[in-house]
Scaffold this motif. Structure first.
Motif, PDB file in Angstrom:
ATOM      1  N   PRO A   1       0.803  -1.225   0.000  1.00  0.00           N
ATOM      2  CA  PRO A   1       0.000   0.000   0.000  1.00  0.00           C
ATOM      3  C   PRO A   1       0.838   1.278   0.000  1.00  0.00           C
ATOM      4  CG  PRO A   1      -0.070  -1.057   2.163  1.00  0.00           C
ATOM      5  CD  PRO A   1       0.599  -2.017   1.231  1.00  0.00           C
ATOM      6  N   ARG A   2       2.117   1.168   0.339  1.00  0.00           N
ATOM      7  CA  ARG A   2       2.985   2.350   0.310  1.00  0.00           C
ATOM      8  C   ARG A   2       3.354   2.749  -1.112  1.00  0.00           C
ATOM      9  NH1 ARG A   2       7.732  -0.289   3.802  1.00  0.00           N
ATOM     10  NH2 ARG A   2       7.451  -1.703   2.025  1.00  0.00           N
ATOM     11  N   SER A   3       3.523   1.741  -1.986  1.00  0.00           N
ATOM     12  CA  SER A   3       4.100   1.980  -3.307  1.00  0.00           C
ATOM     13  C   SER A   3       3.288   2.925  -4.196  1.00  0.00           C
ATOM     14  CB  SER A   3       4.332   0.649  -4.025  1.00  0.00           C
ATOM     15  OG  SER A   3       5.316  -0.104  -3.364  1.00  0.00           O
ATOM     16  N   PRO A   4       1.953   2.752  -4.310  1.00  0.00           N
ATOM     17  CA  PRO A   4       1.215   3.669  -5.185  1.00  0.00           C
ATOM     18  C   PRO A   4       1.225   5.105  -4.695  1.00  0.00           C
ATOM     19  CG  PRO A   4      -0.289   2.179  -4.036  1.00  0.00           C
ATOM     20  CD  PRO A   4       1.093   1.664  -3.802  1.00  0.00           C
ATOM     21  N   ILE A   5       1.320   5.303  -3.376  1.00  0.00           N
ATOM     22  CA  ILE A   5       1.400   6.675  -2.859  1.00  0.00           C
ATOM     23  C   ILE A   5       2.735   7.291  -3.256  1.00  0.00           C
ATOM     24  CG2 ILE A   5       1.198   8.133  -0.820  1.00  0.00           C
ATOM     25  CD1 ILE A   5      -1.318   6.471  -1.566  1.00  0.00           C
ATOM     26  N   LEU A   6       3.821   6.533  -3.109  1.00  0.00           N
ATOM     27  CA  LEU A   6       5.133   7.018  -3.509  1.00  0.00           C
ATOM     28  C   LEU A   6       5.171   7.307  -5.004  1.00  0.00           C
ATOM     29  CD1 LEU A   6       8.095   7.598  -2.914  1.00  0.00           C
ATOM     30  CD2 LEU A   6       8.562   5.152  -3.159  1.00  0.00           C
ATOM     31  N   THR A   7       4.623   6.421  -5.808  1.00  0.00           N
ATOM     32  CA  THR A   7       4.600   6.635  -7.257  1.00  0.00           C
ATOM     33  C   THR A   7       3.796   7.882  -7.614  1.00  0.00           C
ATOM     34  OG1 THR A   7       4.824   4.265  -7.689  1.00  0.00           O
ATOM     35  CG2 THR A   7       3.913   5.621  -9.460  1.00  0.00           C
ATOM     36  N   GLY A   8       2.637   8.052  -6.961  1.00  0.00           N
ATOM     37  CA  GLY A   8       1.816   9.229  -7.238  1.00  0.00           C
ATOM     38  C   GLY A   8       2.523  10.521  -6.889  1.00  0.00           C
TER      39      GLY A   8
ATOM     40  N   LEU B   1      -4.751  11.243  -6.767  1.00  0.00           N
ATOM     41  CA  LEU B   1      -4.203  10.716  -5.528  1.00  0.00           C
ATOM     42  C   LEU B   1      -4.999  11.155  -4.309  1.00  0.00           C
ATOM     43  CD1 LEU B   1      -1.914   9.115  -4.155  1.00  0.00           C
ATOM     44  CD2 LEU B   1      -0.599  11.240  -4.091  1.00  0.00           C
ATOM     45  N   PHE B   2      -5.479  12.405  -4.315  1.00  0.00           N
ATOM     46  CA  PHE B   2      -6.155  12.964  -3.151  1.00  0.00           C
ATOM     47  C   PHE B   2      -7.668  12.860  -3.301  1.00  0.00           C
ATOM     48  CE2 PHE B   2      -2.009  14.870  -3.021  1.00  0.00           C
ATOM     49  CZ  PHE B   2      -1.707  14.969  -1.668  1.00  0.00           C
ATOM     50  N   ALA B   3      -8.345  12.435  -2.241  1.00  0.00           N
ATOM     51  CA  ALA B   3      -9.805  12.454  -2.231  1.00  0.00           C
ATOM     52  C   ALA B   3     -10.284  13.898  -2.377  1.00  0.00           C
ATOM     53  CB  ALA B   3     -10.320  11.859  -0.932  1.00  0.00           C
TER      54      ALA B   3
ATOM     55  N   GLN C   1      -5.876   7.512  13.992  1.00  0.00           N
ATOM     56  CA  GLN C   1      -6.672   6.513  13.293  1.00  0.00           C
ATOM     57  C   GLN C   1      -6.121   6.231  11.911  1.00  0.00           C
ATOM     58  OE1 GLN C   1     -10.616   7.779  12.131  1.00  0.00           O
ATOM     59  NE2 GLN C   1     -10.018   9.923  11.883  1.00  0.00           N
ATOM     60  N   GLY C   2      -6.257   4.978  11.472  1.00  0.00           N
ATOM     61  CA  GLY C   2      -6.033   4.614  10.099  1.00  0.00           C
ATOM     62  C   GLY C   2      -4.621   4.211   9.738  1.00  0.00           C
ATOM     63  N   TYR C   3      -4.435   4.006   8.424  1.00  0.00           N
ATOM     64  CA  TYR C   3      -3.150   3.643   7.832  1.00  0.00           C
ATOM     65  C   TYR C   3      -2.485   4.902   7.313  1.00  0.00           C
ATOM     66  CZ  TYR C   3       0.367   1.344   4.954  1.00  0.00           C
ATOM     67  OH  TYR C   3       1.561   0.935   4.417  1.00  0.00           O
ATOM     68  N   TRP C   4      -1.217   5.099   7.706  1.00  0.00           N
ATOM     69  CA  TRP C   4      -0.463   6.286   7.308  1.00  0.00           C
ATOM     70  C   TRP C   4       0.817   5.889   6.592  1.00  0.00           C
ATOM     71  CZ3 TRP C   4      -1.524  11.569   8.355  1.00  0.00           C
ATOM     72  CH2 TRP C   4      -2.656  11.805   9.147  1.00  0.00           C
ATOM     73  N   VAL C   5       1.240   6.726   5.659  1.00  0.00           N
ATOM     74  CA  VAL C   5       2.614   6.679   5.177  1.00  0.00           C
ATOM     75  C   VAL C   5       3.299   7.954   5.656  1.00  0.00           C
ATOM     76  CG1 VAL C   5       2.122   5.227   3.191  1.00  0.00           C
ATOM     77  CG2 VAL C   5       2.058   7.712   2.934  1.00  0.00           C
ATOM     78  N   ALA C   6       4.577   7.828   5.973  1.00  0.00           N
ATOM     79  CA  ALA C   6       5.364   8.971   6.443  1.00  0.00           C
ATOM     80  C   ALA C   6       6.624   9.055   5.606  1.00  0.00           C
ATOM     81  CB  ALA C   6       5.714   8.815   7.921  1.00  0.00           C
ATOM     82  N   SER C   7       7.007  10.265   5.241  1.00  0.00           N
ATOM     83  CA  SER C   7       8.169  10.425   4.372  1.00  0.00           C
ATOM     84  C   SER C   7       9.003  11.612   4.801  1.00  0.00           C
ATOM     85  CB  SER C   7       7.729  10.605   2.915  1.00  0.00           C
ATOM     86  OG  SER C   7       6.896  11.741   2.771  1.00  0.00           O
TER      87      SER C   7
ATOM     88  N   VAL D   1      -4.274   7.068   4.345  1.00  0.00           N
ATOM     89  CA  VAL D   1      -4.741   6.470   3.091  1.00  0.00           C
ATOM     90  C   VAL D   1      -5.939   5.559   3.358  1.00  0.00           C
ATOM     91  CG1 VAL D   1      -4.071   5.060   1.106  1.00  0.00           C
ATOM     92  CG2 VAL D   1      -2.368   6.533   2.228  1.00  0.00           C
ATOM     93  N   GLU D   2      -6.972   5.730   2.546  1.00  0.00           N
ATOM     94  CA  GLU D   2      -8.133   4.836   2.559  1.00  0.00           C
ATOM     95  C   GLU D   2      -8.457   4.461   1.127  1.00  0.00           C
ATOM     96  OE1 GLU D   2     -11.427   6.684   4.504  1.00  0.00           O
ATOM     97  OE2 GLU D   2     -10.506   6.643   6.507  1.00  0.00           O
ATOM     98  N   ASN D   3      -8.509   3.153   0.857  1.00  0.00           N
ATOM     99  CA  ASN D   3      -8.853   2.658  -0.481  1.00  0.00           C
ATOM    100  C   ASN D   3      -7.993   3.308  -1.565  1.00  0.00           C
ATOM    101  OD1 ASN D   3     -11.015   1.061   0.595  1.00  0.00           O
ATOM    102  ND2 ASN D   3     -12.271   2.915   0.684  1.00  0.00           N
TER     103      ASN D   3
END
Length: 335
Positions: A9-16, A35-37, A88-94, A126-128
């Motif tokens: 789930p990290r990869s598409p965020i990094l690619t975007g 990428l952003f809702a 709450q939720g799933y996060w990516v941090a960079s 990130v959600e969905n």
């Protein structure tokens, strides 16, 4: 992308994110809006502050940065993800740098015409596959320093380019079996660090055989503080001055705390509440009640914290202390 990363789930965020900054304008804008809702809540460093949705993020942040640094490169040094244990939720941090020749202004910072490394901390919930919440902190004070027109502050450490991890494995790390232990070490360290002796400024559980920090730790502080080496350096070049200025500081209000292999991240928006009791960043005590936005990333090795990258929204803090650092910079830049 490796096969093991295909369902990561990290990869598409990094690619975007890399597309947003690396593609031509049409593709980049489309990537941002994809990428952003549409109703994503995006909190950004001062003076940008709150935004909503990919289109607003493009207009207020991405397009101005691409204009200020034509051909800007996004260089990620750490990119991790996980389910938060706070918030709450799933996060990516960079963490990384936006790199290139600064040809135009950005968020009030005047162009130098020279190579700049604009350091950033970026956290995304990130959600969905969509970013629904983000916290973005660029180190504008360090960028101001790089232009050569920086007002005097109160640097105690060494102002320098933030290095990436010594192990060069911070982007999409693959050591999930160590995540829980890494997080537990850092969460305990933070709990212990919140208590200190007002005479010695010492906190329990930090150093020694059973302490959290390695003897050779490196601490990378934001513009206005600088970086340092060893826990003694951390105390001498940051912590003691900070505690003297804000003796009642309290942390909390974290929007996320995640661990991913040997890497750990947390952030609060704001994270700290504090009262300004002594000179800090060159500003004499105001006795004002303040807050501070904070982002931290750590690297753990051998059961000890070896490196810590720290970003703080000092432009906002200084503004609330009555000092407009961007206006001061602009006056200096005009000569």
């Amino acid at each position: 992308m490796t096969k093991s990363q295909a369902n990561d789930p990290r990869s598409p965020i990094l690619t975007g994110l890399r597309t947003i900054y690396g593609a031509d304008e049409g593709a980049a804008r489309a990537a941002a809006e994809a990428l952003f809702a549409p109703d994503a809540q995006i909190d950004v460093f001062h003076p940008v502050n709150a935004l909503q949705g990919g289109a607003a993020f493009w207009d207020a942040m991405i397009r101005p940065l691409r204009a200020a640094i034509p051909g800007v490169m996004r260089r990620d040094e750490i990119f991790i993800g996980g389910d938060t244990v706070m918030g709450q939720g799933y996060w990516v941090a960079s963490f990384g740098h936006y790199v290139g020749l600064m040809q135009g202004p950005f968020c009030g910072v005047q162009p130098s015409g020279k190579l700049v490394f604009l350091r950033y901390g970026e956290y995304y919930r990130v959600e969905n596959g969509k970013v629904v919440e983000a916290k973005i902190l660029h180190d504008l004070i360090d960028l101001i320093r790089q232009t050569g027109a920086c007002p005097p502050l109160q640097d105690l450490g060494t102002e320098m380019l933030f290095p990436g991890p010594a192990t060069h494995d911070g982007v999409l790390p693959d050591a999930a079996e160590r995540s829980v232990a890494s997080g537990a070490l850092v969460w305990k360290m933070l709990a212990d660090l919140s208590h200190y002796d007002p005479e010695t400024f010492q906190s329990p559980g930090q150093t020694g055989p059973d302490g959290a920090w390695g003897d050779d730790m490196l601490w990378y502080g934001p513009g206005g503080i600088g970086s340092t080496h060893t826990y003694q350096g951390f105390e001498d070049h940051h912590r003691v001055a900070y505690l003297r200025a804000f003796p009642d500081r309290k942390g909390g209000n974290h929007f996320c705390r995640i661990s991913d292999g040997d890497y750990v991240a947390s952030g609060g928006w704001p994270s700290q509440t504090l009262t300004h009791r002594d000179t800090y960043l060159g500003v004499p005590a105001t006795n004002l009640a303040l807050t501070l936005r904070v982002m931290d990333l750590w690297r753990v090795e051998g059961g000890k914290i070896r490196e810590n990258w720290v970003l703080l929204d000092f432009v906002e803090l200084l503004s609330n202390m009555g000092r407009d650092i961007i206006a001061e910079h602009q006056a200096l830049a005009k000569g």
